[in-house]
Write a protein that holds these residues in place. Sequence first.
Motif, PDB file in Angstrom:
ATOM      1  N   GLU A  17       0.834  -1.205   0.000  1.00 24.17           N
ATOM      2  CA  GLU A  17       0.000   0.000   0.000  1.00 24.17           C
ATOM      3  C   GLU A  17       0.870   1.258   0.000  1.00 24.17           C
ATOM      4  O   GLU A  17       0.606   2.225   0.714  1.00 24.17           O
ATOM      5  CB  GLU A  17      -0.951   0.008   1.201  1.00 24.17           C
ATOM      6  CG  GLU A  17      -1.915  -1.157   1.244  1.00 24.17           C
ATOM      7  CD  GLU A  17      -3.011  -1.075   0.184  1.00 24.17           C
ATOM      8  OE1 GLU A  17      -3.239   0.006  -0.380  1.00 24.17           O
ATOM      9  OE2 GLU A  17      -3.650  -2.109  -0.068  1.00 24.17           O
ATOM     10  N   ALA A  18       1.918   1.234  -0.813  1.00 27.28           N
ATOM     11  CA  ALA A  18       2.864   2.359  -0.851  1.00 27.28           C
ATOM     12  C   ALA A  18       2.158   3.672  -1.171  1.00 27.28           C
ATOM     13  O   ALA A  18       2.462   4.705  -0.566  1.00 27.28           O
ATOM     14  CB  ALA A  18       3.965   2.079  -1.865  1.00 27.28           C
ATOM     15  N   LEU A  45       7.643  -3.763  -3.465  1.00 26.21           N
ATOM     16  CA  LEU A  45       6.814  -2.577  -3.269  1.00 26.21           C
ATOM     17  C   LEU A  45       5.497  -2.803  -4.006  1.00 26.21           C
ATOM     18  O   LEU A  45       5.496  -3.058  -5.206  1.00 26.21           O
ATOM     19  CB  LEU A  45       7.532  -1.347  -3.809  1.00 26.21           C
ATOM     20  CG  LEU A  45       6.855  -0.013  -3.558  1.00 26.21           C
ATOM     21  CD1 LEU A  45       7.904   1.047  -3.281  1.00 26.21           C
ATOM     22  CD2 LEU A  45       6.007   0.408  -4.727  1.00 26.21           C
ATOM     23  N   PHE A  46       4.405  -2.753  -3.270  1.00 24.84           N
ATOM     24  CA  PHE A  46       3.083  -2.961  -3.841  1.00 24.84           C
ATOM     25  C   PHE A  46       2.282  -1.676  -3.737  1.00 24.84           C
ATOM     26  O   PHE A  46       2.307  -0.999  -2.706  1.00 24.84           O
ATOM     27  CB  PHE A  46       2.344  -4.091  -3.107  1.00 24.84           C
ATOM     28  CG  PHE A  46       3.050  -5.408  -3.206  1.00 24.84           C
ATOM     29  CD1 PHE A  46       2.856  -6.223  -4.303  1.00 24.84           C
ATOM     30  CD2 PHE A  46       3.900  -5.835  -2.205  1.00 24.84           C
ATOM     31  CE1 PHE A  46       3.505  -7.445  -4.408  1.00 24.84           C
ATOM     32  CE2 PHE A  46       4.551  -7.049  -2.292  1.00 24.84           C
ATOM     33  CZ  PHE A  46       4.360  -7.849  -3.398  1.00 24.84           C
ATOM     34  N   SER A  47       1.577  -1.357  -4.809  1.00 21.53           N
ATOM     35  CA  SER A  47       0.813  -0.120  -4.837  1.00 21.53           C
ATOM     36  C   SER A  47      -0.362  -0.288  -5.792  1.00 21.53           C
ATOM     37  O   SER A  47      -0.191  -0.773  -6.913  1.00 21.53           O
ATOM     38  CB  SER A  47       1.720   1.018  -5.301  1.00 21.53           C
ATOM     39  OG  SER A  47       1.035   2.243  -5.297  1.00 21.53           O
ATOM     40  N   ALA A  48      -1.546   0.098  -5.352  1.00 18.84           N
ATOM     41  CA  ALA A  48      -2.731   0.008  -6.214  1.00 18.84           C
ATOM     42  C   ALA A  48      -2.651   1.007  -7.355  1.00 18.84           C
ATOM     43  O   ALA A  48      -3.121   0.752  -8.458  1.00 18.84           O
ATOM     44  CB  ALA A  48      -4.001   0.230  -5.400  1.00 18.84           C
ATOM     45  N   THR A  49      -2.040   2.141  -7.092  1.00 13.33           N
ATOM     46  CA  THR A  49      -1.816   3.161  -8.122  1.00 13.33           C
ATOM     47  C   THR A  49      -0.324   3.458  -8.146  1.00 13.33           C
ATOM     48  O   THR A  49       0.419   3.059  -7.254  1.00 13.33           O
ATOM     49  CB  THR A  49      -2.613   4.446  -7.833  1.00 13.33           C
ATOM     50  OG1 THR A  49      -2.175   4.992  -6.584  1.00 13.33           O
ATOM     51  CG2 THR A  49      -4.107   4.160  -7.779  1.00 13.33           C
ATOM     52  N   PHE A  50       0.115   4.176  -9.165  1.00 13.56           N
ATOM     53  CA  PHE A  50       1.537   4.459  -9.304  1.00 13.56           C
ATOM     54  C   PHE A  50       1.757   5.959  -9.482  1.00 13.56           C
ATOM     55  O   PHE A  50       2.142   6.418 -10.548  1.00 13.56           O
ATOM     56  CB  PHE A  50       2.110   3.674 -10.490  1.00 13.56           C
ATOM     57  CG  PHE A  50       3.562   3.355 -10.347  1.00 13.56           C
ATOM     58  CD1 PHE A  50       3.980   2.300  -9.555  1.00 13.56           C
ATOM     59  CD2 PHE A  50       4.518   4.102 -11.006  1.00 13.56           C
ATOM     60  CE1 PHE A  50       5.316   2.002  -9.428  1.00 13.56           C
ATOM     61  CE2 PHE A  50       5.859   3.812 -10.885  1.00 13.56           C
ATOM     62  CZ  PHE A  50       6.265   2.753 -10.095  1.00 13.56           C
ATOM     63  N   PRO A  51       1.503   6.729  -8.406  1.00 16.37           N
ATOM     64  CA  PRO A  51       1.699   8.179  -8.505  1.00 16.37           C
ATOM     65  C   PRO A  51       3.179   8.530  -8.648  1.00 16.37           C
ATOM     66  O   PRO A  51       4.058   7.687  -8.469  1.00 16.37           O
ATOM     67  CB  PRO A  51       1.122   8.708  -7.193  1.00 16.37           C
ATOM     68  CG  PRO A  51       1.158   7.566  -6.258  1.00 16.37           C
ATOM     69  CD  PRO A  51       1.044   6.322  -7.084  1.00 16.37           C
ATOM     70  N   LEU A  57      10.443   7.167  -5.819  1.00 15.71           N
ATOM     71  CA  LEU A  57      11.042   6.323  -4.793  1.00 15.71           C
ATOM     72  C   LEU A  57      11.663   5.072  -5.418  1.00 15.71           C
ATOM     73  O   LEU A  57      12.763   4.674  -5.049  1.00 15.71           O
ATOM     74  CB  LEU A  57       9.996   5.925  -3.754  1.00 15.71           C
ATOM     75  CG  LEU A  57      10.543   5.185  -2.545  1.00 15.71           C
ATOM     76  CD1 LEU A  57      11.243   6.158  -1.608  1.00 15.71           C
ATOM     77  CD2 LEU A  57       9.431   4.471  -1.817  1.00 15.71           C
ATOM     78  N   THR A  58      10.982   4.466  -6.375  1.00 17.03           N
ATOM     79  CA  THR A  58      11.529   3.263  -7.011  1.00 17.03           C
ATOM     80  C   THR A  58      12.823   3.577  -7.758  1.00 17.03           C
ATOM     81  O   THR A  58      13.773   2.806  -7.704  1.00 17.03           O
ATOM     82  CB  THR A  58      10.518   2.605  -7.971  1.00 17.03           C
ATOM     83  OG1 THR A  58      10.155   3.520  -8.999  1.00 17.03           O
ATOM     84  CG2 THR A  58       9.282   2.141  -7.241  1.00 17.03           C
ATOM     85  N   ARG A  59      12.863   4.703  -8.438  1.00 11.34           N
ATOM     86  CA  ARG A  59      14.081   5.077  -9.160  1.00 11.34           C
ATOM     87  C   ARG A  59      15.227   5.394  -8.195  1.00 11.34           C
ATOM     88  O   ARG A  59      16.391   5.154  -8.500  1.00 11.34           O
ATOM     89  CB  ARG A  59      13.810   6.267 -10.069  1.00 11.34           C
ATOM     90  CG  ARG A  59      12.953   5.918 -11.277  1.00 11.34           C
ATOM     91  CD  ARG A  59      12.833   7.072 -12.257  1.00 11.34           C
ATOM     92  NE  ARG A  59      12.193   8.249 -11.682  1.00 11.34           N
ATOM     93  CZ  ARG A  59      10.870   8.424 -11.574  1.00 11.34           C
ATOM     94  NH1 ARG A  59      10.054   7.484 -12.006  1.00 11.34           N
ATOM     95  NH2 ARG A  59      10.379   9.521 -11.052  1.00 11.34           N
ATOM     96  N   PRO A  65      14.427  -2.547 -11.031  1.00  7.93           N
ATOM     97  CA  PRO A  65      13.056  -2.890 -10.633  1.00  7.93           C
ATOM     98  C   PRO A  65      12.272  -3.503 -11.796  1.00  7.93           C
ATOM     99  O   PRO A  65      12.516  -3.205 -12.959  1.00  7.93           O
ATOM    100  CB  PRO A  65      12.452  -1.548 -10.222  1.00  7.93           C
ATOM    101  CG  PRO A  65      13.244  -0.542 -10.971  1.00  7.93           C
ATOM    102  CD  PRO A  65      14.634  -1.106 -11.101  1.00  7.93           C
ATOM    103  N   VAL A  66      11.357  -4.370 -11.447  1.00 16.34           N
ATOM    104  CA  VAL A  66      10.456  -4.994 -12.407  1.00 16.34           C
ATOM    105  C   VAL A  66       9.054  -4.545 -12.046  1.00 16.34           C
ATOM    106  O   VAL A  66       8.650  -4.604 -10.884  1.00 16.34           O
ATOM    107  CB  VAL A  66      10.555  -6.530 -12.346  1.00 16.34           C
ATOM    108  CG1 VAL A  66       9.522  -7.176 -13.250  1.00 16.34           C
ATOM    109  CG2 VAL A  66      11.956  -6.985 -12.706  1.00 16.34           C
TER     110      VAL A  66
END
Length: 75
Positions: A17-18, A45-51, A57-59, A65-66
Amino acid sequence: NQGTVKLNQLEVLVLDEADRMFDMGFLPDVRRILKALPAQRQTLLFSATFPDDVGKLTREFLRQPVTVKANHDQP
Protein backbone atom coordinates in the motif's frame (compact mmCIF):
# COMPACT_ATOMS: atom_id res chain seq x y z
CA ASN A 1 14.92 7.00 15.72
CA GLN A 2 15.19 5.31 19.10
CA GLY A 3 17.45 2.54 17.84
CA THR A 4 15.22 -0.22 19.18
CA VAL A 5 14.99 -2.07 15.86
CA LYS A 6 18.12 -3.55 14.34
CA LEU A 7 17.94 -3.46 10.56
CA ASN A 8 21.52 -4.45 9.68
CA GLN A 9 20.62 -8.06 8.83
CA LEU A 10 17.38 -7.40 7.00
CA GLU A 11 17.18 -9.39 3.77
CA VAL A 12 13.68 -8.65 2.45
CA LEU A 13 11.63 -5.48 2.80
CA VAL A 14 7.96 -5.43 1.83
CA LEU A 15 6.24 -2.08 1.33
CA ASP A 16 2.54 -2.71 0.80
CA GLU A 17 0.00 0.00 0.00
CA ALA A 18 2.86 2.36 -0.85
CA ASP A 19 0.52 4.87 -2.48
CA ARG A 20 -1.59 5.06 0.70
CA MET A 21 1.48 5.49 2.91
CA PHE A 22 2.56 8.43 0.78
CA ASP A 23 -0.94 9.91 0.76
CA MET A 24 -0.87 9.78 4.56
CA GLY A 25 2.45 11.65 4.72
CA PHE A 26 4.79 8.76 5.53
CA LEU A 27 7.18 9.32 2.60
CA PRO A 28 9.89 10.99 4.75
CA ASP A 29 9.70 8.10 7.23
CA VAL A 30 9.94 5.49 4.46
CA ARG A 31 12.96 7.28 3.00
CA ARG A 32 14.66 7.37 6.41
CA ILE A 33 14.04 3.64 6.90
CA LEU A 34 15.32 2.78 3.41
CA LYS A 35 18.53 4.71 4.03
CA ALA A 36 19.14 2.70 7.23
CA LEU A 37 18.80 -0.69 5.52
CA PRO A 38 21.57 -2.84 4.10
CA ALA A 39 22.27 -2.19 0.42
CA GLN A 40 22.04 -5.91 -0.31
CA ARG A 41 18.37 -6.73 0.13
CA GLN A 42 15.29 -7.57 -1.84
CA THR A 43 12.58 -4.92 -1.80
CA LEU A 44 8.99 -5.64 -2.77
CA LEU A 45 6.81 -2.58 -3.27
CA PHE A 46 3.08 -2.96 -3.84
CA SER A 47 0.81 -0.12 -4.84
CA ALA A 48 -2.73 0.01 -6.21
CA THR A 49 -1.82 3.16 -8.12
CA PHE A 50 1.54 4.46 -9.30
CA PRO A 51 1.70 8.18 -8.50
CA ASP A 52 4.83 10.24 -9.17
CA ASP A 53 6.04 9.82 -5.55
CA VAL A 54 6.04 6.03 -5.89
CA GLY A 55 7.86 6.23 -9.22
CA LYS A 56 10.47 8.59 -7.79
CA LEU A 57 11.04 6.32 -4.79
CA THR A 58 11.53 3.26 -7.01
CA ARG A 59 14.08 5.08 -9.16
CA GLU A 60 15.92 6.32 -6.07
CA PHE A 61 16.08 3.15 -3.96
CA LEU A 62 15.53 0.12 -6.20
CA ARG A 63 18.02 -1.48 -8.56
CA GLN A 64 16.71 -3.13 -11.70
CA PRO A 65 13.06 -2.89 -10.63
CA VAL A 66 10.46 -4.99 -12.41
CA THR A 67 6.94 -3.63 -12.80
CA VAL A 68 3.96 -5.97 -12.90
CA LYS A 69 0.63 -4.45 -13.84
CA ALA A 70 -2.73 -6.14 -13.44
CA ASN A 71 -5.68 -4.82 -15.40
CA HIS A 72 -8.90 -5.81 -13.68
CA ASP A 73 -11.02 -4.48 -16.57
CA GLN A 74 -9.79 -7.21 -18.92
CA PRO A 75 -11.58 -10.60 -18.83
